[in-house]
Scaffold this motif. Structure first.
Motif, PDB file in Angstrom:
ATOM      1  N   ALA A  82       0.827  -1.292  -0.156  1.00 57.59           N
ATOM      2  CA  ALA A  82      -0.094  -0.026  -0.084  1.00 57.59           C
ATOM      3  C   ALA A  82       0.841   1.255  -0.110  1.00 57.59           C
ATOM      4  O   ALA A  82       1.882   1.406   0.662  1.00 57.59           O
ATOM      5  N   GLY A  83       0.497   2.388  -1.016  1.00 60.51           N
ATOM      6  CA  GLY A  83       1.175   3.485  -0.857  1.00 60.51           C
ATOM      7  C   GLY A  83       0.793   4.445  -1.954  1.00 60.51           C
ATOM      8  O   GLY A  83      -0.171   4.032  -2.729  1.00 60.51           O
ATOM      9  N   PHE A  84       1.008   5.424  -1.947  1.00 61.12           N
ATOM     10  CA  PHE A  84       0.798   6.606  -2.986  1.00 61.12           C
ATOM     11  C   PHE A  84       2.052   7.486  -3.080  1.00 61.12           C
ATOM     12  O   PHE A  84       2.859   7.747  -2.295  1.00 61.12           O
ATOM     13  N   GLY A  85       1.749   8.269  -4.098  1.00 61.28           N
ATOM     14  CA  GLY A  85       3.088   9.298  -4.306  1.00 61.28           C
ATOM     15  C   GLY A  85       2.283  10.943  -4.471  1.00 61.28           C
ATOM     16  O   GLY A  85       1.502  11.026  -5.365  1.00 61.28           O
ATOM     17  N   LEU A  86       3.069  11.907  -3.709  1.00 64.13           N
ATOM     18  CA  LEU A  86       2.792  13.165  -4.251  1.00 64.13           C
ATOM     19  C   LEU A  86       3.626  13.499  -5.134  1.00 64.13           C
ATOM     20  O   LEU A  86       4.821  13.377  -5.407  1.00 64.13           O
ATOM     21  N   PHE A  87       3.020  14.346  -6.053  1.00 65.80           N
ATOM     22  CA  PHE A  87       3.574  15.156  -7.362  1.00 65.80           C
ATOM     23  C   PHE A  87       3.477  16.428  -7.066  1.00 65.80           C
ATOM     24  O   PHE A  87       2.410  17.048  -7.190  1.00 65.80           O
ATOM     25  N   GLY A  88       4.651  17.379  -7.203  1.00 66.64           N
ATOM     26  CA  GLY A  88       4.494  18.571  -7.391  1.00 66.64           C
ATOM     27  C   GLY A  88       5.826  19.126  -6.254  1.00 66.64           C
ATOM     28  O   GLY A  88       6.347  18.588  -5.716  1.00 66.64           O
ATOM     29  N   VAL A  89       5.841  20.633  -6.404  1.00 61.81           N
ATOM     30  CA  VAL A  89       6.757  21.366  -5.705  1.00 61.81           C
ATOM     31  C   VAL A  89       6.602  21.262  -4.192  1.00 61.81           C
ATOM     32  O   VAL A  89       5.505  21.287  -3.747  1.00 61.81           O
ATOM     33  N   PHE A  90       7.818  20.916  -3.475  1.00 56.27           N
ATOM     34  CA  PHE A  90       7.847  20.795  -2.159  1.00 56.27           C
ATOM     35  C   PHE A  90       6.955  21.971  -1.439  1.00 56.27           C
ATOM     36  O   PHE A  90       6.065  21.868  -0.396  1.00 56.27           O
ATOM     37  N   LEU A 145       8.853  14.484  -1.742  1.00 61.06           N
ATOM     38  CA  LEU A 145       8.248  13.897  -0.788  1.00 61.06           C
ATOM     39  C   LEU A 145       8.111  12.406  -1.089  1.00 61.06           C
ATOM     40  O   LEU A 145       8.192  11.534   0.279  1.00 61.06           O
ATOM     41  N   TYR A 146       7.606  11.990  -2.099  1.00 58.92           N
ATOM     42  CA  TYR A 146       7.507  10.547  -2.242  1.00 58.92           C
ATOM     43  C   TYR A 146       8.870   9.956  -2.134  1.00 58.92           C
ATOM     44  O   TYR A 146       9.284   8.819  -1.449  1.00 58.92           O
TER      45      TYR A 146
END
Length: 278
Positions: A82-90, A145-146
């Motif tokens: 289980a997991g997910f990824g944040l995409f974007g500028v910190f 973050l990912y």
């Protein structure tokens, strides 16, 4: 005796493909997911128990573990998928989303592992397979973050392996790269769209998106089923090997990180992934 595996995050992607593969090869499978009502037919397979497990809900972890033991008697392998990824500028990412990234990808994984360890210790046997990412080996812009959560997962897994080796419990790490047949990219895009944009980053974000488009176009289109085969190998090969690179597209980046000097690695990565602005 038929072996039993517990897999988190089985509603889609690697988890669902792994549940189907292990079941097809004669294993008992405890296929867990946050919303069992979203099950895509796993419950119709023989020797598959579909049950609720939300890695952010300790009660659901304990309940799924207990239900699996009642059904199958023992658990031989745990796959923390289980997991997910944040995409974007910190800087654009809200603090609560940062906490959620680690709550799911790291702290939830730790809680599931902690719940099963007494069972494995009592049996002096068990294998833990933690699903990392190429982003746990090297970094890319827009997924800081990912990367942070997967780097932490890798460090935790390696250190844990030393603690458990004398108890007959193995720890494995599977590192997939870009896979098109998961919902990972869809959720990442949704999370990014919800973030408040800072004007200073707009040119960088546009250039980074172009870099990612080039990387996606160049990569081999591995599938969730391909990754499931690597997870199966990690769970069953009976070796002390720790890390398994699961898709060909990330092998050049992994090699650059692990087989070259720091200066060579940084030059290679900067040339490959640094956006060209203006």
């Amino acid at each position: 005796m038929t072996q039993t595996i517990l897999i988190t995050g089985c509603s889609t992607g690697f988890g669902q493909a792994s549940a189907r593969l292990f079941a097809a090869r004669g294993w008992n499978v405890i296929a867990t997911m946050r919303r069992p009502e979203a099950d895509a037919g796993l419950s119709n397979l023989p020797n598959v128990l579909v049950t609720r497990l939300d890695v952010q809900d300790p009660a659901s972890i304990n309940s799924a573990f207990a239900e699996g033991l009642v059904r199958f008697g023992q658990i031989d392998v745990l796959v923390n998928n289980a997991g997910f990824g944040l995409f974007g500028v910190f800087e654009e990412t809200a603090r609560e989303k940062v906490l959620e990234q680690f709550a799911v990808n790291l702290f939830g994984l730790m809680d599931v592992t902690r719940a099963l360890l007494p069972h494995f210790r009592a049996r002096r046997a068990g294998t833990i397979v933690n699903i990392s990412s190429g982003a746990g080996v090297f970094t890319l812009p827009m997924i800081s973050l990912y990367c942070a959560s997967k780097f932490a997962l890798e460090g935790f897994s390696e250190a844990l392996s030393y603690e458990l080796a004398g108890l007959g419990i193995g720890v494995k790490i599977v590192e997939p790269g870009g896979v098109t047949s998961t919902s990972f990219g869809q959720r990442s895009g949704t999370e990014a769209a919800a973030a408040a944009a800072i004007p200073d980053y707009v040119p960088f974000v546009a250039a980074s998106n172009a870099v990612f488009a080039d990387l996606r176009a160049a990569r081999a289109n591995a599938t969730s089923e391909d990754v499931a085969e690597v997870i199966y190998a990690a769970a069953t090969d009976r070796t002390d090997r720790m890390r398994y690179v699961a898709t060909d597209d990330i092998k050049p980046l992994v090699a650059a990180r692990r087989e070259t000097s720091e200066a060579e690695y940084l030059a290679f990565m900067r040339a490959r992934v640094t956006p060209k602005l203006g």
